[in-house]
Design an enzyme around this catalytic site. Structure first.
Site, mmCIF file in Angstrom:
data_model
loop_
_atom_site.group_PDB
_atom_site.id
_atom_site.type_symbol
_atom_site.label_atom_id
_atom_site.label_comp_id
_atom_site.label_asym_id
_atom_site.label_seq_id
_atom_site.Cartn_x
_atom_site.Cartn_y
_atom_site.Cartn_z
ATOM 1 N N GLU A 177 -1.388 2.648 -8.034
ATOM 2 C CA GLU A 177 -1.088 1.227 -7.785
ATOM 3 C C GLU A 177 -1.531 0.317 -8.928
ATOM 4 O O GLU A 177 -2.690 -0.070 -9.001
ATOM 5 C CB GLU A 177 -1.758 0.769 -6.472
ATOM 6 N N LYS A 219 2.797 2.716 -5.903
ATOM 7 C CA LYS A 219 2.690 1.471 -5.137
ATOM 8 C C LYS A 219 2.842 0.330 -6.135
ATOM 9 O O LYS A 219 1.991 0.132 -7.009
ATOM 10 C CB LYS A 219 1.347 1.400 -4.408
HETATM 11 P P1 13P Z 1 -1.531 -6.448 0.373
HETATM 12 O O1 13P Z 1 -0.227 -6.021 0.977
HETATM 13 O O2 13P Z 1 -2.329 -7.378 1.250
HETATM 14 O O3 13P Z 1 -1.378 -6.927 -1.040
HETATM 15 O O4 13P Z 1 -2.478 -5.160 0.307
HETATM 16 C C1 13P Z 1 -1.946 -3.950 -0.019
HETATM 17 C C2 13P Z 1 -2.957 -3.149 -0.726
HETATM 18 O O5 13P Z 1 -3.352 -2.113 -0.271
HETATM 19 C C3 13P Z 1 -3.437 -3.618 -2.018
HETATM 20 O O6 13P Z 1 -4.119 -2.592 -2.658
#
Ligand code: 13P
Length: 343
Positions: A177, A219
């Site tokens: 991510e 992600k």
């Molecule tokens: P949000 O959808 O609140 O941005 O959080 C997702 C997430 O896991 C961020 O690492």
């Protein structure tokens, strides 16, 4: 060594019409969420709230996996079932956030690097024993005047790749991510450039560190206008820009891409995902969700820390998950929000 297991887990994470619920807020972040509803952040309140999110009947139709926090993976439901076992019973995979958070990057004002590699091999082994089949590591890329620097992108994708390699070695699917942060006055075009640059650097580094593209889930943040940019890109523009950026940078071997919500409202996050899926039948990967705030917000508001509100809060979460599942097929319509509220 774990090829078959990794492929099966990754496929299950992005199964058609299903997405991931992130409930992995660190102690600092969950306190901020609880402050908005006037609930004290103590161990039992955090357990009760996660219990509410984990146990709605039938949620496994729409949710493939949940990302837990270190404290949460060791907790249990009110009736005493460990959370990973409760999830397994509901047909939902257990995931675990393994990074130690973003810290200020040395000599780089306004930029951060995510820490947590020390002892990670041993922690992954422990989490696997507790039932985790996938993990998450979030890197933070801020946009501002003359940032992000190449230095910041390099150290963050390097850490992401080191984490991903350790996960695959352990038989755990890494969610990779790199979050390009929405805060700021930047345009959607600037967000596109930064996201494109970051994703190119990321997949280059993953390759260099022998990470298998087939055995990870990306992600991603959407390509979106900065929160305080006077010109806000519309839903279709965000969807088109995001898909174009991903097509340029993400290998087709990646089994799926899930989005974070990053501070978008719950309805807008669903509308964006829907627009991407409605207009693109021929993408190499499924596009789904891994929202934290955009799935939890209505449930948190209804709950208010009161045991008597649990059923209504669970219903709110269920509806949000159902609408996002519809968005995975491009079948969501804003009118469905009213129907959901009336139900
Ligand atoms: P949000 O959808 O609140 O941005 O959080 C997702 C997430 O896991 C961020 O690492």
């Amino acid at each position: 060594m774990f090829e078959r297991e990794l492929a099966a887990t990754a496929a299950a994470m992005v199964a058609p019409g299903k997405g991931i619920l992130a409930i992995d807020e660190s102690s600092g972040t969950i306190k901020k969420r609880f402050d908005t509803i006037g609930v004290e952040s103590n161990v039992e309140n955090r357990r009760a709230y996660r219990d509410l999110l984990i146990t709605p009947e039938g949620l496994g139709q729409y949710i493939s996996g949940m990302i837990l926090y270190d404290e949460t993976i060791k907790q249990a439901t009110t009736s005493g079932t460990p959370f990973p076992a409760a999830l397994q019973k509901a047909g939902i995979l257990t995931g675990i956030k393994v990074d130690a958070g973003a810290k200020d990057l040395a000599t780089a004002t306004g930029e951060q690097v995510t820490e947590g590699l020390d002892g990670l091999r041993e922690r992954l082994a422990e989490y696997k024993k507790l039932g985790a089949t996938f993990a998450k590591w979030r890197a933070v890329i801020n946009i501002g005047k003359e940032i992000p620097s190449d230095y910041c992108i390099h150290v963050n994708v390097h850490a992401l790749a080191r984490y991903a390699a350790l996960c695959q070695e352990a038989g755990i699917v890494p969610i990779v991510e790199p979050e390009v942060i929405m805060d700021g006055a930047h345009t959607v075009e600037r967000c596109f450039d930064v996201t494109e640059h970051t994703l190119h650097a990321l997949f280059h580094e993953l390759h260099r560190q022998r990470v298998t593209a087939e055995h990870l889930v990306l992600k991603a943040s959407m390509v979106i206008s900065g929160k305080s940019c006077p010109q806000q890109a519309g839903v279709q523009q965000v969807a088109d820009a995001t898909v174009q950026c991903l097509k340029r940078t993400v290998p087709s071997a990646v089994p799926g891409i899930v989005f974070l919500s990053g501070g978008q409202s719950d309805e807008l996050a669903t509308a964006h995902l829907n627009a991407m899926n409605a207009g693109n039948a021929d993408l190499p990967w499924p596009l789904s969700f891994s929202y934290g705030r955009a799935l939890q917000a209505p449930a948190l508001k209804v709950w208010k820390g009161q045991p008597g509100n649990v059923a209504a809060a669970q219903k709110a979460l269920f509806q949000r998950a159902k609408l996002n599942s519809a968005a995975c097929f491009g079948r969501y319509k804003p009118e469905m929000e009213k129907e959901a509220a009336a139900a």
